[in-house]
Structures are given as C-alpha cells and as structure tokens.
Scaffold this motif. Structure first.
Motif, short mmCIF file in Angstrom:
data_model
loop_
_atom_site.label_atom_id
_atom_site.label_comp_id
_atom_site.label_asym_id
_atom_site.label_seq_id
_atom_site.Cartn_x
_atom_site.Cartn_y
_atom_site.Cartn_z
N MET A 1 -4.22 89.96 88.49
CA MET A 1 -3.23 90.58 87.61
C MET A 1 -2.19 89.56 87.19
O MET A 1 -1.59 88.89 88.04
CB MET A 1 -2.55 91.75 88.34
N SER A 2 -2.00 89.39 85.90
CA SER A 2 -0.97 88.50 85.38
C SER A 2 0.06 89.34 84.64
O SER A 2 -0.28 90.05 83.69
CB SER A 2 -1.59 87.46 84.45
N VAL A 3 1.31 89.25 85.08
CA VAL A 3 2.37 90.10 84.53
C VAL A 3 3.48 89.22 83.96
O VAL A 3 4.00 88.34 84.65
CB VAL A 3 2.96 91.02 85.62
N TRP B 1 7.63 94.29 92.42
CA TRP B 1 6.18 94.24 92.15
C TRP B 1 5.45 93.51 93.27
O TRP B 1 4.42 93.95 93.76
CB TRP B 1 5.94 93.55 90.81
N ARG B 2 6.00 92.38 93.69
CA ARG B 2 5.32 91.55 94.71
C ARG B 2 5.21 92.27 96.05
O ARG B 2 4.31 91.98 96.85
CB ARG B 2 6.07 90.23 94.89
N ASP C 1 2.04 94.20 95.30
CA ASP C 1 0.91 93.35 94.90
C ASP C 1 1.30 91.88 95.01
O ASP C 1 1.59 91.22 94.00
CB ASP C 1 0.52 93.71 93.45
N ALA D 1 -0.29 89.10 92.68
CA ALA D 1 -0.11 89.08 91.22
C ALA D 1 0.57 87.78 90.78
O ALA D 1 1.44 87.25 91.46
CB ALA D 1 0.72 90.27 90.79
N GLU D 2 0.14 87.29 89.63
CA GLU D 2 0.81 86.16 89.00
C GLU D 2 1.91 86.73 88.09
O GLU D 2 1.60 87.42 87.11
CB GLU D 2 -0.16 85.33 88.17
N ALA E 1 3.60 98.38 89.70
CA ALA E 1 2.51 97.72 90.42
C ALA E 1 1.52 98.75 90.95
O ALA E 1 0.29 98.56 90.91
CB ALA E 1 3.06 96.88 91.57
#
Length: 368
Positions: free
Chosen positions: A1-3, A27-28, A31, A34-35, A364
C-alpha cells in the motif's frame, strides 16, 4: 500500500506538515508496512511560507515586525529564496487567525502585508511570490497599497481611516509614490477565483466569516465597487471581474492593479513539491483542510488534489476538521470529519493531532 498524505493546514489549529504527520502516525499503527509519502500542501493561505521553506534548500526566513489586522504590532517573517525570490504570506501578517475569536469587519486591514512586501523590496528581491489566503479584512487591499506608497483621500483631501470603513470615504487615490514591482514580476498565489464585487464577490461570499452582517455585505460591496472605479481612473486595465480579484477581501484586485499575475496557489505548491509524481505512484491519496465546505471546490487544496488524483485514476480520501452540509463530497472514496470523531468542534480543536491519528487508523482499516 502506497499512501500520499497531502493535507492543508487546519486553520488556527495545526500546520499542514504536523497535520499530515499525525495522520500518517495513526495509519502506521494499523498498517506499519505501508509506504507513506508526506506532501503537506498549501494554496496561498496559511502554511504557504512553510511549504516553500521545506521544499527549497537554502531558503532564509527574514524576520519583520508589522502592523497586524487589529492595528497592533505582529512579529512575522518573509522568505528569501536562493534565486532572489521573496515569498510573503498574508496569513502571517494580516490574517484572520491573528484576531483570535474577535472580528473587526470594518476596521481590519492589510497594512502588515504591505509592510512585509516593502521589506522584501528593500532587501532587493528580484521577484515576488505572494500568498493571499486567510485574510482578516475586506479592505480591497487598500492597507497593502498604502504601505507601498499609495495615498487614499476623502473629498476634503484628508487621508481616510484603515479598513472597509476608510474605503467608504475614499474620493481619490494617488499612485504617484507607489513602489515599483521588482523586475522579475509578482506572482500571486490565490485559493479562490471569485471576482471583486457582486453575488460571488469578496463581501458577499467571504464577508460574513469576517464579521459582516447581511446589511453590511450590501454596503461593503458598493464600497468596493466605488473603490474599484477610483483605481480604474489610475489603472484603466484594472478589472474587478478578474478571477481571483475578490481573494483576501479584494487584495487580489489591488495586486492585479499593481501589475501582479494571479495564479492558482494549490497548483504552484503542488509543482514545488512534485505532488503529481507522488500521486502517480500511489494506491490512495489523503487530503483535507480545516473546514471542507461549499467554498472548497473553488481553488482550495482538497478539490485540486482530487482533480490531480483523478487524472491518474487514484482514489482520494478527504479528512477535515469539519465537513459542512454544502460540501461537495462526490468523487471522494472516504470522508472523515474530525469534529464527528471527537464528538464536537471544541474537542476536535483541543487535540487535533489525536483525532488526525484516529482518522489515519480508520482509513488504514478501511483500506486493508
């Protein structure tokens, strides 16, 4: 996932960089793999100076003390870029947040903004970039022009007071001592496309949030129309219907009369931080601002980011301090109001980072 997280500032609450970072932290937690790419945004209003400072290596803040919108001294700064460009932000010199909870609809003005511009000119800048969002006044940019050397007098030849109150008495404007723009020109970053006057003008659309009553709006709109006519006698090309002329209580019109070019602020900041490149590689883009409402579609960050993401087929979520009933949420994959999360506006504004992190966790979870 790239956000990609591309939030504007939450006006009076949290700068864009801090807001974007808080959402990313949440978010982190859900997840961690995730980038997340942070691209804090601005559109000419609050945070414009910070966006340039973060994106341009070697940018120098130059302190300046100016007259704020209530007439008291305010410590601010303008930015000198390595190529000789001076960046000046109205929000930090003549912005509505400098008034706190007060509103001075007839007396607030843009003198401080003009003084900061004058300081940049004194330093010998080769060109100017001016961000004009988040204004406290509806003075048609008259305070700014006077700080740059213009003189505005009544029928008896006396200098008029500051603000919209003074504009009501203006009979003539003398530009003979008005300072010359720098050789490289003046670019104005605007967050709206409204004209100076009329039902979509500065007084009608933005006056109420600055304290104008319904009766005041009609009066001030007429005052701005007469003011525009006075300027047109000196600058025949001055156009009150120019898109963006109504920005910052009419400061856009005054700057255009000075010879400046008005451009969409969000586009220029996006170019500066290469938002398009980040969005093209993203799975989701998160944008937002303090108040997402009916005005957001006219040049504000969320609408711009949504349009950019659409060209790359990337879904967009909007997170805002408040989502108004008249907001256009069509086309957004997710919408989150921090006010709703916190159970009220006061709770949201008391700890915005907490609720932005919660918004990040929820997004997320939805995107898992």
């Amino acid at each position: 996932m790239s956000v990609v997280v591309a939030l504007d500032s939450l006006k009076g609450s949290l700068p864009a960089a801090a807001a974007s970072a808080a959402l990313a932290d949440g978010w982190r937690e859900v997840d961690p793999a995730a980038e997340i790419v942070l691209r804090p945004m601005a559109d000419g209003g609050e945070g414009t100076l910070d966006a340039f400072a973060a994106a341009v290596p070697g940018a120098q803040r130059r302190p300046v003390r100016v007259r704020g919108p209530r007439g008291t001294l305010v410590d601010a700064a303008w930015l000198l870029l390595p190529d000789g460009t001076g960046v000046v932000e109205l929000a930090s010199t003549s912005g509505i947040e400098l008034l706190g909870e007060d509103r001075l609809p007839w007396d607030a003005d843009t003198t401080g903004f003009g003084q900061a511009i004058a300081a940049a000119l004194d330093a010998g800048v080769e060109r100017l970039v001016l961000g004009i969002g988040s204004s406290a006044s509806t003075d048609g940019g008259s305070g700014m022009l006077r700080a740059l050397g213009a003189r505005m007098v009544d029928a008896d030849g006396r200098d008029v007071p500051a603000g919209a109150r003074g504009l009501a008495a203006v009979s003539a404007i003398d530009f003979s001592h008005l300072r010359t723009p720098p050789a490289g020109g003046v670019t104005v970053l605007s967050d709206v496309t409204n004209p100076l006057t009329g039902p979509a003008g500065a007084a009608a659309v933005f006056g109420p949030q600055k304290g104008l009553t319904a009766a005041d709006v009609e009066v001030v709109d007429g005052v701005l129309e007469r003011y525009a006519a006075c300027i047109a006698r000196r600058v025949p090309a001055a156009d009150p219907l120019l898109p963006g002329a109504g920005a910052a209580g009419g400061t856009g019109f005054a700057l255009a009369a000075w010879g400046a070019d008005l451009v969409p602020g969000a586009q220029r900041i996006a170019d500066l931080v290469d938002l398009a490149g980040a969005v093209a590689a993203a799975s989701l883009v998160v944008t937002g601002e303090g108040a997402f409402d009916g005005q957001s579609a006219a040049g504000k960050v969320p609408a711009f980011v949504q349009g950019l993401a659409a060209t790359h087929g990337v879904p967009v979520a909007v997170v805002a301090g408040r989502i108004a009933a008249d907001a256009d949420t069509a086309g957004f994959a997710h919408t989150i109001s921090l006010t709703d999360l916190a159970g009220g506006a006061a709770a949201s504004m008391a700890d915005p980072a907490r609720w932005l992190a919660e918004a990040g966790r929820r997004l997320a979870t939805r995107s898992a």
